[in-house]
Design a protein around this motif. Structure first.
Motif, mmCIF file in Angstrom:
data_model
loop_
_atom_site.group_PDB
_atom_site.id
_atom_site.type_symbol
_atom_site.label_atom_id
_atom_site.label_comp_id
_atom_site.label_asym_id
_atom_site.label_seq_id
_atom_site.Cartn_x
_atom_site.Cartn_y
_atom_site.Cartn_z
ATOM 1 N N THR A 1 35.814 33.130 41.149
ATOM 2 C CA THR A 1 35.935 34.631 40.277
ATOM 3 C C THR A 1 36.166 34.700 38.790
ATOM 4 O O THR A 1 37.370 33.758 39.287
ATOM 5 C CB THR A 1 35.498 35.904 41.187
ATOM 6 N N GLU B 1 25.443 37.016 40.331
ATOM 7 C CA GLU B 1 25.673 36.625 42.167
ATOM 8 C C GLU B 1 24.485 36.512 42.281
ATOM 9 O O GLU B 1 24.164 36.947 43.121
ATOM 10 C CB GLU B 1 26.297 38.068 42.878
ATOM 11 N N ARG C 1 43.132 24.220 35.082
ATOM 12 C CA ARG C 1 43.653 23.849 33.689
ATOM 13 C C ARG C 1 44.842 23.917 33.336
ATOM 14 O O ARG C 1 45.652 23.530 32.666
ATOM 15 C CB ARG C 1 42.905 25.664 32.665
ATOM 16 N N LEU D 1 44.216 36.127 24.133
ATOM 17 C CA LEU D 1 43.475 37.382 25.095
ATOM 18 C C LEU D 1 44.502 39.076 24.393
ATOM 19 O O LEU D 1 43.463 39.971 24.189
ATOM 20 C CB LEU D 1 44.265 37.291 27.052
HETATM 21 N N1 LIG Z 1 38.206 30.055 29.032
HETATM 22 C C1 LIG Z 1 38.299 31.375 28.338
HETATM 23 N N2 LIG Z 1 39.057 32.041 27.741
HETATM 24 C C2 LIG Z 1 39.193 33.751 26.979
HETATM 25 N N3 LIG Z 1 39.003 34.212 28.365
HETATM 26 C C3 LIG Z 1 37.701 33.541 29.287
HETATM 27 C C4 LIG Z 1 38.127 32.833 29.862
HETATM 28 N N4 LIG Z 1 37.233 32.482 30.810
HETATM 29 C C5 LIG Z 1 37.101 34.182 31.147
HETATM 30 N N5 LIG Z 1 37.935 34.909 29.657
HETATM 31 C C6 LIG Z 1 37.590 36.408 30.455
HETATM 32 O O1 LIG Z 1 38.248 36.573 32.172
HETATM 33 C C7 LIG Z 1 37.478 37.638 32.157
HETATM 34 C C8 LIG Z 1 36.502 37.633 33.219
HETATM 35 O O2 LIG Z 1 35.033 36.528 32.800
HETATM 36 P P1 LIG Z 1 33.652 36.525 33.718
HETATM 37 O O3 LIG Z 1 33.552 37.803 33.745
HETATM 38 O O4 LIG Z 1 33.342 35.865 32.976
HETATM 39 O O5 LIG Z 1 34.271 35.495 34.563
HETATM 40 P P2 LIG Z 1 33.399 35.221 36.362
HETATM 41 O O6 LIG Z 1 33.046 34.319 36.539
HETATM 42 O O7 LIG Z 1 32.059 35.517 35.801
HETATM 43 O O8 LIG Z 1 34.021 35.918 37.402
HETATM 44 P P3 LIG Z 1 33.141 37.109 38.208
HETATM 45 O O9 LIG Z 1 32.212 36.359 39.618
HETATM 46 O O10 LIG Z 1 33.956 37.892 39.240
HETATM 47 O O11 LIG Z 1 31.755 37.732 38.036
HETATM 48 C C9 LIG Z 1 36.155 38.321 31.016
HETATM 49 O O12 LIG Z 1 37.358 39.287 30.236
HETATM 50 C C10 LIG Z 1 36.035 36.632 29.880
HETATM 51 O O13 LIG Z 1 36.281 37.115 28.441
#
Ligand SMILES: Nc1ncnc2c1ncn2[C@@H]1O[C@H](COP(=O)(O)OP(=O)(O)OP(=O)(O)O)[C@@H](O)[C@H]1O
Length: 501
Positions: A215, A298, A372, A387
């Motif tokens: 997540t 999901e 990372r 961010l």
């Molecule tokens: N490498 C990155 N650089 C900048 N922002 C990122 C990066 N990875 C994630 N984010 C930011 O983190 C937040 C969470 O990312 P995202 O919703 O895409 O995660 P997810 O893997 O889809 O989570 P979930 O499984 O809970 O839905 C978003 O605001 C996204 O823009």
């Protein structure tokens, strides 16, 4: 190879050849023009071309090649090579065309960026592309006919969107995040861009993508980058692109819909299809345009009957709204994501093998923030900078380094960031608000804080559940185990843990 072989115009004199001194450089340009821009380090380009951009440069390699390429083109023009039809061999035409496409693309990069920014500002407006006339003149001068010019102009727009979205949505410098950007680019253009240009670009619908990862690692962000980077044809007459990329990405969190409603949300329904269906409803498959992508988040949480229906769309590209006999066609791409272990679900019979294979033309794993940071400790500062820029709307390096310093003081050095980048986003916001962020990991001495709050009656039932589920999650590591211990269902557990981040 390019389609330039068919560009021989009858009656033209094609007696020129490219000077052998220029060929190696032009070959390098041709190779780079159609290669993955996230595949190259500046040092590699410097070695290939013998040019120098300077240490630590983060400039795109185009900047490096442009001056020399312009001077080579001027020399060729002085020797009488002014268009494809001046060259005798198809190899020479290939090199000359790639070099010119490179320069024409470069000439319009600022215009393309402005167009993309404007579209983001006005997502519903069909924008007139004023610079298209001049770009088409350049392409015609090179020797391309109308069909080819339309194709390459659409490609320019696609290349630029893909570059910006992949770069902007997924920042970071760790090796695993660089690999992710490279994989995403290949997902859009394949690993052989010439094959893409000549054969595949209107047939990408069958390339479905599965995004895996914990997540908050950026699966949604990666899906958006792919969805907004599809090829959109250009309409010369109206000087507009035939679709808006802002409407090319349609996302659904499958967990948010109760079983009964999910089918109609996906496929739509007719009036009277079931009690409560008071009017016809277009589902997401209908709303997603042919140049875009539908993102099914999901995917590991849907039941077998929905899996079968989705499999049918993936296989046959057809679906019927609930209560209808009509067959609708879906021409977009499908991207799915999950943080669940699909292999385990398949073994348990909860996820169909055929559905899995149909979904996974490409499988991309998103790295955790832990990985990372292990690869590159500077990653935290870099991410905070990006961010903060998102938060303030402008580069704010001083504020970012202040936040970094505070976070480094308040969280344990080996903190594991279970909520990944999403958790980091919250940590940054909290720190900006002047509050301390100690991480989801609660040090022993701090444990009684929420226990005490509970005893003192300072927590709502939801806050208490969130704190309890989060603490179990840290210990057990999966939503399933927390669900088994608390007697809650997995969705509820996930909701409470997300609320605590
Ligand atoms: N490498 C990155 N650089 C900048 N922002 C990122 C990066 N990875 C994630 N984010 C930011 O983190 C937040 C969470 O990312 P995202 O919703 O895409 O995660 P997810 O893997 O889809 O989570 P979930 O499984 O809970 O839905 C978003 O605001 C996204 O823009």
């Amino acid at each position: 190879m390019f389609t330039v072989a068919c560009l021989v115009l009858s009656g033209d004199i094609m007696n020129k050849t490219l000077p052998s001194a220029q060929r190696p450089f032009l070959q390098t340009v041709a190779d780079l023009m159609f290669s993955n821009p996230f595949d190259h380090e500046v040092s590699e380009i410097e070695a290939l071309t013998g040019l120098s951009l300077g240490e630590g440069s983060t400039e795109h390699f185009y900047v490096l090649l442009k001056p020399k390429l312009e001077s080579v083109m001027t020399t060729l023009a002085q020797q009488g090579v002014n268009g494809l039809s001046d060259l005798a061999s198809s190899d020479d035409r290939h090199l000359y065309m790639a070099a010119n496409l490179f320069l024409i693309y470069d000439r319009y990069i600022d215009d393309l960026d402005a167009l993309i920014a404007q579209q983001i500002k006005e997502p519903e407006r069909r924008l007139k592309v004023k610079f298209s006339k001049s770009a088409f003149q350049d392409l015609a001068q090179l020797g391309l006919d109308n069909t080819q010019s339309e194709k390459y102009f659409a490609l320019f727009y696609q290349l630029r969107r893909a570059y910006l979205f992949i770069n902007r949505e997924l920042t970071g410098n760790a090796a695993c995040i660089k690999r992710l950007r490279r994989d995403l680019w290949n997902n859009v253009f394949t690993s052989d861009a010439l094959l893409y240009v000549n054969n595949l670009w209107s047939r990408m619908e069958d390339f479905s993508t599965l995004l895996l990862g914990e997540t908050g690692t950026g699966k949604g962000a990666a899906a958006k980058a792919i969805g907004c980077s599809g090829l959109i044809p250009f309409d010369v007459e109206s000087q507009t692109f035939k679709a808006k990329f802002t409407e090319s990405f349609v996302a659904i969190n499958l967990l948010e819909y109760p079983e009964g409603l999910l089918e109609s949300e996906l496929f739509g329904h007719t009036k009277g299809a079931f009690t409560g269906a008071i009017s016809q409803y277009d589902g997401l498959f209908k709303r997603c345009n042919a140049h875009g992508a539908l993102f099914l988040d999901e995917i590991g949480d849907i039941n077998i009957s929905i899996q079968i229906k989705l499999l049918k769309v993936l296989q046959e590209r057809r679906f019927s709204p609930v209560g209808a006999h009509d067959i609708c066609r879906f021409s977009g791409r499908v991207i799915a994501a999950t943080n669940r272990n699909l292999n385990e679900l398949r073994e348990a019979g909860e996820f169909r093998h055929d559905f899995y294979y149909r979904l996974s033309s490409d499988v991309i794993e998103l790295p955790t923030l832990r990985e990372r940071l292990e690869q590159d400790p500077k990653e935290l500062g870099l991410l905070i900078e990006s961010l903060m820029e998102r938060l303030t709307g402008q580069p704010s390096p001083a504020m970012a380094s202040d936040v970094l310093e505070k976070l480094q003081r308040s969280i344990p050095p080996d903190y594991s960031w279970p909520g990944n980048v999403r958790e980091l986003e919250q940590a940054v916001r909290r720190t900006v608000l002047g509050r301390e962020y100690t991480g989801e990991y609660i040090p022993r001495e701090k444990l009684p804080v929420w226990v005490e709050s509970t005893m003192a009656g300072g927590l709502t039932a939801n806050e208490l559940l969130s704190a309890y589920c989060s603490s179990l999650y840290r210990k057990e590591g999966t939503y399933e185990k927390v669900a088994a211990i608390t007697g809650l269902d997995r969705r509820t557990v996930k909701k409470h843990i997300s609320a605590a981040l």
